[in-house]
Scaffold this motif. Structure first.
Motif, PDB file in Angstrom:
ATOM      1  N   ALA A 192       2.796   7.755 -23.776  1.00 11.98           N
ATOM      2  CA  ALA A 192       2.550   7.333 -22.234  1.00 11.98           C
ATOM      3  C   ALA A 192       2.058   5.974 -22.027  1.00 11.98           C
ATOM      4  N   VAL A 193       2.042   5.505 -20.583  1.00 11.05           N
ATOM      5  CA  VAL A 193       1.230   4.395 -20.517  1.00 11.05           C
ATOM      6  C   VAL A 193       0.435   5.018 -19.137  1.00 11.05           C
ATOM      7  N   LEU A 194      -0.891   4.912 -19.157  1.00 12.22           N
ATOM      8  CA  LEU A 194      -1.652   5.585 -18.153  1.00 12.22           C
ATOM      9  C   LEU A 194      -2.670   4.195 -17.503  1.00 12.22           C
ATOM     10  N   VAL A 195      -2.246   4.055 -16.203  1.00 16.46           N
ATOM     11  CA  VAL A 195      -3.040   3.054 -15.642  1.00 16.46           C
ATOM     12  C   VAL A 195      -3.987   3.664 -14.299  1.00 16.46           C
ATOM     13  N   HIS A 196      -5.300   3.549 -14.337  1.00 14.93           N
ATOM     14  CA  HIS A 196      -6.287   4.168 -13.207  1.00 14.93           C
ATOM     15  C   HIS A 196      -5.678   3.595 -11.949  1.00 14.93           C
ATOM     16  N   PRO A 197      -5.425   4.211 -10.791  1.00  5.90           N
ATOM     17  CA  PRO A 197      -5.423   3.476  -9.639  1.00  5.90           C
ATOM     18  C   PRO A 197      -6.160   2.696  -9.086  1.00  5.90           C
ATOM     19  N   THR A 198      -7.584   2.588  -9.764  1.00  3.68           N
ATOM     20  CA  THR A 198      -8.315   1.499  -9.085  1.00  3.68           C
ATOM     21  C   THR A 198      -8.170   0.231  -9.976  1.00  3.68           C
ATOM     22  N   ALA A 199      -7.502   0.270 -11.125  1.00  7.31           N
ATOM     23  CA  ALA A 199      -7.429  -0.965 -11.790  1.00  7.31           C
ATOM     24  C   ALA A 199      -6.337  -1.992 -11.220  1.00  7.31           C
ATOM     25  N   THR A 200      -6.377  -3.260 -11.281  1.00  7.12           N
ATOM     26  CA  THR A 200      -5.729  -4.174 -10.537  1.00  7.12           C
ATOM     27  C   THR A 200      -4.887  -5.335 -11.605  1.00  7.12           C
ATOM     28  N   HIS A 201      -4.125  -5.591 -11.246  1.00  8.03           N
ATOM     29  CA  HIS A 201      -3.411  -6.800 -11.992  1.00  8.03           C
ATOM     30  C   HIS A 201      -2.622  -7.885 -11.168  1.00  8.03           C
ATOM     31  N   GLY A 202      -2.376  -8.756 -12.014  1.00  8.42           N
ATOM     32  CA  GLY A 202      -1.570  -9.943 -10.992  1.00  8.42           C
ATOM     33  C   GLY A 202      -0.379 -10.151 -11.573  1.00  8.42           C
ATOM     34  N   TYR A 203       0.240 -11.246 -11.360  1.00  8.26           N
ATOM     35  CA  TYR A 203       1.546 -11.393 -11.715  1.00  8.26           C
ATOM     36  C   TYR A 203       1.860 -11.559 -13.113  1.00  8.26           C
ATOM     37  N   ASP A 204       3.006 -10.892 -13.833  1.00  2.00           N
ATOM     38  CA  ASP A 204       3.326 -11.166 -15.140  1.00  2.00           C
ATOM     39  C   ASP A 204       2.423 -10.589 -16.226  1.00  2.00           C
ATOM     40  N   VAL A 205       2.257  -9.267 -15.891  1.00  3.62           N
ATOM     41  CA  VAL A 205       1.477  -8.451 -16.993  1.00  3.62           C
ATOM     42  C   VAL A 205       2.147  -7.394 -17.550  1.00  3.62           C
TER      43      VAL A 205
END
Ligand SMILES: CC(=O)SCCNC(=O)CCNC(=O)[C@H](O)C(C)(C)COP(=O)(O)OP(=O)(O)OC[C@H]1O[C@@H](n2cnc3c(N)ncnc32)[C@H](O)[C@@H]1OP(=O)(O)O
Length: 214
Positions: A99-112
């Motif tokens: 699985a890929v798990l990303v916490h909702p408070t993490a942020t990312h920009g373009y093309d990640v």
């Protein structure tokens, strides 16, 4: 319908992964994940009690799910890159899906891009043009700058900061609060100590610490 998932590891990070899953579910109108339970080959009595307290089932050793008729998703919640690699390779060779798990408070920009098995914890900041490999762990409040690549099984511990144009090769561990200055390559399997500042390339397999890291 929520997707079933098994968490590998009853230790500290395994249970922090349970927190990430809970936060993802709470942020969604319907639960995304259904935690079937946790596996661990040698859980301590204290960690078993911690699982029981939060109502999460201990399923047994890591081989147990591999015998199931209906495989599910899985995630390895173990901080050591080398231990994580061994377990992930066993599960990836079965019908389990990482699985890929990303916490909702993490942020990312373009093309990640984020590959399978990767866990991004609360407060992580990823900017732009970043590639994360398989089974990467980005722990609490870590940052990764532009044009940086993290290989497979990389661990970035809490509050560590990886600058722009860096390469962390496979199995690298950046200790808590470690800093990697821009343009640096950290070689495969190297360990950067907590609070170190890496100012030049690090050869594969070595441990560096201090400021500047040596
Ligand atoms: C939520 C969580 O808990 S996530 C986990 C967070 N923890 C981390 O990120 C841990 C990162 N690991 C470290 O920093 C480790 O100490 C390492 C990898 C740098 C070194 O580990 P080891 O090789 O086992 O070192 P060891 O503990 O034997 O210490 C050797 C020497 O280095 C020193 N040392 C250890 N770590 C550091 C460090 N981060 N910076 C500076 N010096 C250090 C010790 O004081 C000791 O010095 P001495 O020989 O003068 O007494």
């Amino acid at each position: 319908m929520a997707e079933p998932i098994v968490v590998i590891g009853a230790g500290g990070f395994g249970r922090e992964v349970l927190d990430v899953i809970s936060a993802i579910n709470e942020a969604s109108p319907e639960a995304i994940w259904e935690v079937l339970g946790v596996v661990d080959d040698s859980p301590t009595p204290a960690n078993l009690a911690r699982l029981e307290k939060r109502g999460v089932t201990y399923l047994g050793g890591t081989e147990v799910p591999l015998g199931w008729q209906e495989p599910s998703s899985y995630v390895v919640g173990i901080g050591s890159p080398s231990v994580r690699r061994v377990l992930a390779e066993r599960y990836d060779a079965s019908s389990f899906q990482a699985a890929v798990l990303v916490h909702p408070t993490a942020t990312h920009g373009y093309d990640v891009s984020i590959d399978h098995g990767t866990v991004v914890c609360a407060g992580v900041r990823l900017t732009t043009n970043i590639a994360l490999g398989r089974h990467v762990h980005l722990n609490l409040n870590g940052t990764v700058g532009h044009d940086t690549t993290l290989g497979d099984f990389v661990s970035v511990n809490p509050l560590a900061s990886v600058s722009g144009d860096c390469v962390l090769e496979d199995d690298v561990l950046i200790g808590v609060g470690g800093v990697v200055l821009n343009g640096v390559t950290v070689g495969k399997g190297a360990t950067v100590g907590g609070s170190a500042c890496v100012v030049r390339d690090v050869p594969p397999g070595v441990v560096v610490k201090g400021v500047p890291a040596r």
